[in-house]
Design an enzyme around this catalytic site. Structure first.
Site, PDB file in Angstrom:
ATOM      1  N   GLU A 239      -3.662   1.256  -6.251  1.00  0.00           N
ATOM      2  CA  GLU A 239      -2.732   0.210  -6.642  1.00  0.00           C
ATOM      3  C   GLU A 239      -2.646   0.208  -8.164  1.00  0.00           C
ATOM      4  OE1 GLU A 239       0.145  -1.343  -6.123  1.00  0.00           O
ATOM      5  OE2 GLU A 239      -0.789  -1.775  -4.177  1.00  0.00           O
TER       6      GLU A 239
ATOM      7  N   CYS B  75       0.881  -1.173   0.000  1.00  0.00           N
ATOM      8  CA  CYS B  75       0.000   0.000   0.000  1.00  0.00           C
ATOM      9  C   CYS B  75       0.914   1.217   0.000  1.00  0.00           C
ATOM     10  CB  CYS B  75      -0.913   0.005   1.223  1.00  0.00           C
ATOM     11  SG  CYS B  75      -1.915   1.498   1.361  1.00  0.00           S
TER      12      CYS B  75
END
Length: 224
Positions: free
Chosen positions: A106, A2
């Site tokens: 992402e 992340c």
């Protein structure tokens, strides 16, 4: 991993979501559309009496570290090895936090491109990423509080985009994560992937690729 996330809500939204007395702290949050490592992030802890909200720098520096050079490599902590890594072992037992977000980014890799996605809840609401924090004494003697986001294996939604995702805590598990009396076994059961059925992923534009961009354009969906 992340490496970017969003928190586009208001200060009032945060106070209500985390049941924090607005008079207990001065407002510091403004909507954020592209939060990046080494920046200050909003975090919630429990001081033994009540929940507190404040800011931590993203990129953990262990209290025993000689310098801050490794912070950029510690923006994430793998859930599977928390008890094995010296930097994370003690914070896992004693210094856990909630890191509020309403989306994370992402990049899906293909043969000739990396496509950014913004992932969040279907209802668009705030969710809590599981975090750890620590306090480091700088060379000039001042204190710096830093944090890391814990990651886990992907759920069915994420596995087509990336092989890791942040640990997202269900609202009913947030109190346990912050509890100073929680045992390791109870904590580790919270570290799996969040149910994919409650999440959604949207392709966004490449504006998010640059950390210099922190505007609503970063979250604008790309329609085909």
């Amino acid at each position: 991993m992340c490496g970017r996330f969003t928190l586009t809500v208001t200060w009032e939204d945060l106070m209500e979501r985390y049941l924090i007395d607005p008079e207990s702290t001065s407002p510091f949050h403004t909507p954020r559309y592209n939060i990046a490592p080494t920046q200050m992030v909003t975090a919630v802890i429990h001081d033994g009496v009540r929940r507190r909200i404040g800011q931590l720098r993203w990129g953990l520096i262990p209290s025993w570290s000689r310098d801050s050079s490794g912070a950029a490599k510690m923006i994430n902590a793998r859930s599977e090895t928390l008890e094995e890594k010296p930097a994370f072992k003690t914070p896992f037992i004693r210094k856990r936090c909630l890191i509020p977000a309403d989306g994370f980014y992402e990049w899906q890799r293909t043969a000739d491109a990396k496509t950014p996605h913004r992932i969040g809840m279907k209802d668009g609401g705030i969710f809590s990423m599981a975090g750890l924090y620590d306090m480091w004494t700088t060379p000039d003697g001042s204190k710096l509080s830093t944090c890391t986001v814990i990651t886990t294996r992907p759920n069915q939604l994420m596995e087509r985009i990336h092989n890791r995702m942040p640990v997202i805590l269900s609202p009913e598990d947030e109190a346990l994560w912050l509890s100073r009396s929680a045992g390791s076994g109870d904590l580790k059961r919270l570290l799996g992937p969040f149910p994919a059925v409650e999440m959604t992923a949207t392709v966004v534009g490449t504006s998010v690729n640059s950390v210099k961009n922190d505007t609503p354009d970063c979250i604008r969906p790309i329609t085909s």
